[in-house]
Write an enzyme that holds these catalytic residues in place. Structure first.
Site, mmCIF file in Angstrom:
data_model
loop_
_atom_site.group_PDB
_atom_site.id
_atom_site.type_symbol
_atom_site.label_atom_id
_atom_site.label_comp_id
_atom_site.label_asym_id
_atom_site.label_seq_id
_atom_site.Cartn_x
_atom_site.Cartn_y
_atom_site.Cartn_z
ATOM 1 N N ASP A 319 31.930 30.613 1.647
ATOM 2 C CA ASP A 319 30.921 31.357 2.388
ATOM 3 C C ASP A 319 30.848 32.790 1.872
ATOM 4 O OD1 ASP A 319 29.123 31.612 4.776
ATOM 5 O OD2 ASP A 319 30.661 33.032 5.402
ATOM 6 N N GLU A 354 28.501 30.248 -2.285
ATOM 7 C CA GLU A 354 27.270 30.787 -1.703
ATOM 8 C C GLU A 354 27.110 32.160 -2.356
ATOM 9 O OE1 GLU A 354 25.241 31.369 2.662
ATOM 10 O OE2 GLU A 354 27.281 32.091 2.398
#
Length: 651
Positions: A319, A354
């Site tokens: 993330d 990401e």
């Protein structure tokens, strides 16, 4: 409370580790003057021991006779000078950054854990990237409403291991299940005030600890053993497990929030700080972990090794992964990224970035080192605009369809690097994408201010789900078009759980706090035709040679992985690449994809070959040399030699 004898112990490994005689404790703090190990009994009586300060700022001690189940925490003594980032306060009981479990979330204390597990004959599927079909799901959301799963285990790791879920995944053709965070997390204070929870789980407190809220509580199991059982069951079905993991920030949030761990242990080491000692907020969550420091690098590597070696997971989606490369500006050669890609264990797993955060220079799509793959939001946005609005020319569409090589220029990248997606957990579901022009996030309690305002969605002339039949038919066609472009594109496709079922979040494009029927998949109302269509597409993808290689396409003889033709069957001209017109694409010389997403019918002239329609991407008979390709239509045909005995069986 029983008094233990404290010996000097060892500085490694960090965390708490038991043997037959006792437990060793070790943690890092450069700036502390004193560290106390504090134990708690069942009556909440506290007993503290001063740890030894060893080399390299590691504090350690060995408690003779202490074993698994012991509740503990740390109190750190040192200077209080917030302008220098120093926030030592022994009144704060701090959890162990390496702890495997905590007592409860309201009053967190670390628990010594030494939980063995019999993996029996478990083998990792090791699916090649070129054959990978990913499915992003939430443990509870995927299973909470499934009628064929016993109610006592719904919403749990055990529910994912249930045959009802595994059969659905294998029937679809899924090879990798990517789970939203299962690391132990906290709910933010503002959510608690609104009587909501952090459903997605992107607020980690203890990254080595499994989230107990997804445990069924069945006798003879623990949260960790149930998770391991789930991994083993998925592996037996040939499905890999990829964890969405959070190292960019922690649940300590900003300085106004409670001090729970790193801030009290060694704030200047663990967090990026401003010159005045405040948190850098490159995550939007109040703090940003400093992953350029050796102690935090070791902490991340040790955590990844725990999940890989002790839980047998097959990969990680990081993330806000730009934080992993900050020094503080981003570099693909950062110490942490370099350590991961050269680690003999981690480098063999599926690694997904990401590729952005909220800091300066945070957008780094295409810049992560191999073997990282990356979430490709450009694929999402361009394909949405192409399929739903007709505002993207053929040239840009072709770049996305061909794996987005223009975005991944480094020579060592392979075509799998682009994680292609139309939808994901953050944003509209596929059904909502074709049903709403505007977000409807009122249930989140933020006056509809949260969530993305630029969705490139298209409601087809009616806002909401209950549209007239003619509009519903157009929406169904658009969903199939989008799935076709996703699953027949070069790169690694990722489906959002429920898109194949027609799942709606009622127009909520930021359901991070909706642990409710808004987010849970409603299996009783599933669109079985759409699910079957999706499964057929995935099966079809596996037959197309050009989509089952990690190499980039070549469009020159003698290879000709791909040919780009206009409606007349001729190579596209320079001008046509800049237009939005019908298109024919030949893959591997054998498969013909005809695309007309305009509002007008077009006459199509086939290229040379014996072309025959292929299910499920077919909308009308196409057995003549010239045909009319209807508006908003995608057809797929196969070139079958007349002598092929399979021809009669296929038609």
């Amino acid at each position: 409370m029983k008094k233990f004898e404290l010996l000097k112990g060892k500085p490694q490994p960090l965390g708490s580790h038991s043997d037959s005689l006792g437990t060793n404790f070790a943690l890092y703090s450069e700036h502390a003057k004193k560290i106390e190990l504090c134990l708690f009994n069942a009556q909440d009586i506290e007993t503290c021991y001063s740890l030894y300060r060893g080399k390299n700022h590691i504090w350690h001690g060995y408690l003779v006779g202490a074993h698994s189940g012991l509740h503990y925490g740390y109190r750190a003594y040192g200077e209080w000078d917030p302008t220098q980032g120093l926030r030592f306060d022994p009144n704060n009981l701090l959890i162990d950054p390496y702890c495997r479990a905590i007592s409860d979330k309201q009053n967190p204390r670390s628990i010594v854990m030494n939980e063995s597990y019999d993996w029996q004959d478990d083998l990792a599927p090791k699916t090649p990237w070129a054959e990978t079909i990913m499915y992003e799901a939430h443990v509870r959301g995927l299973t909470q409403l499934h009628p064929n799963i016993p109610s006592k285990i719904r919403g749990s790791y055990a529910a994912i291991a249930h045959p009802a879920i595994i059969h659905h995944l294998t029937d679809l053709g899924i090879t990798a299940l990517e789970l939203l965070p299962v690391q132990l997390h906290l709910d933010e204070p503002n959510l608690i005030q609104r009587q909501l929870t952090n459903y997605w789980g992107y607020n980690p407190l203890a990254p080595f600890a499994i989230e107990p809220d997804y445990w069924s509580g069945q006798a003879g199991t623990t949260p960790l053993s149930e998770f391991r059982d789930m991994v083993k069951a998925l592996h037996r079905a040939g499905i890999e497990v990829i964890l969405d993991i959070v190292f960019n920030h922690s649940a300590e949030l900003d300085n106004a929030a409670p001090t729970l761990c790193f801030r009290g242990l060694d704030n200047p080491t663990y967090y990026w700080l401003t010159e005045t000692g405040e948190n850098q907020n490159w995550t939007g969550c109040g703090n940003t972990l400093n992953l350029s420091q050796p102690p935090t690098i070791q902490w991340v590597l040790d955590c990844l090794h725990f999940w890989a070696l002790e839980c047998h997971v097959d990969g990680f989606r990081f993330d806000l992964a730009t934080v992993l490369g900050r020094k503080p500006t981003f570099t693909p050669r950062s110490p942490l990224l370099t350590a991961i890609i050269h680690d003999p264990i981690l480098s063999e797993l599926k690694l997904i970035a990401e590729p952005w955060d909220l800091g300066n220079g945070g957008y780094q799509l295409g810049q992560f080192p191999a073997p990282f793959a990356e979430w490709n939001d450009r694929f999402r946005d361009d394909i949405r605009q192409f399929a739903l609005h007709g505002t993207i020319p053929i040239g840009i569409f072709a770049n996305r369809f061909a794996g987005s090589r223009d975005l991944f220029p480094q020579p060592h990248h392979q075509s799998y690097v682009s994680i292609n997606k139309i939808t994901a957990h953050d944003g509209f579901t596929l059904r909502d994408l074709v049903s709403f022009n505007h977000k409807h996030n009122h249930a989140n309690g933020e006056d509809n201010r949260d969530g993305n305002n630029q969705n490139y969605s298209h409601n087809h002339g009616y806002e909401g789900l209950d549209a007239p039949d003619k509009i519903q038919q157009c929406r169904q066609q658009s969903q199939r078009n989008l799935l076709t472009l996703l699953l027949l594109s070069l790169g690694t496709p990722m489906l959002l759980a429920g898109d194949e079922l027609g799942h709606s979040q009622q127009g909520n494009n930021n359901a991070y706090c909706q642990d409710s029927a808004i987010s849970w998949l409603n299996w009783r109302k599933q669109d079985k035709n759409l699910s079957h269509f999706t499964a057929q597409l995935i099966s079809l993808r596996k037959q197309i040679l050009a989509l089952n290689s990690e190499k980039w396409w070549v469009s020159q003889p003698p290879i000709n992985d791909v040919e780009w033709l206009d409606a007349q069957g001729e190579p596209l001209t320079i001008d046509q690449w800049h237009q939005f017109i019908p298109l024919q694409i030949i893959l591997s010389g054998q498969w013909l994809l005809q695309i007309n997403l305009t509002e007008q019918p077009y006459s199509i002239i086939y290229p040379d070959g014996n072309w025959h329609p292929v299910a499920p991407v077919i909308h009308h008979a196409c057995n003549t040399a010239i045909q009319t390709l209807h508006p908003k239509t995608i057809n797929l045909l196969q070139n079958i030699p007349l002598s092929d005995p399979a021809l009669s069986r296929r038609l």
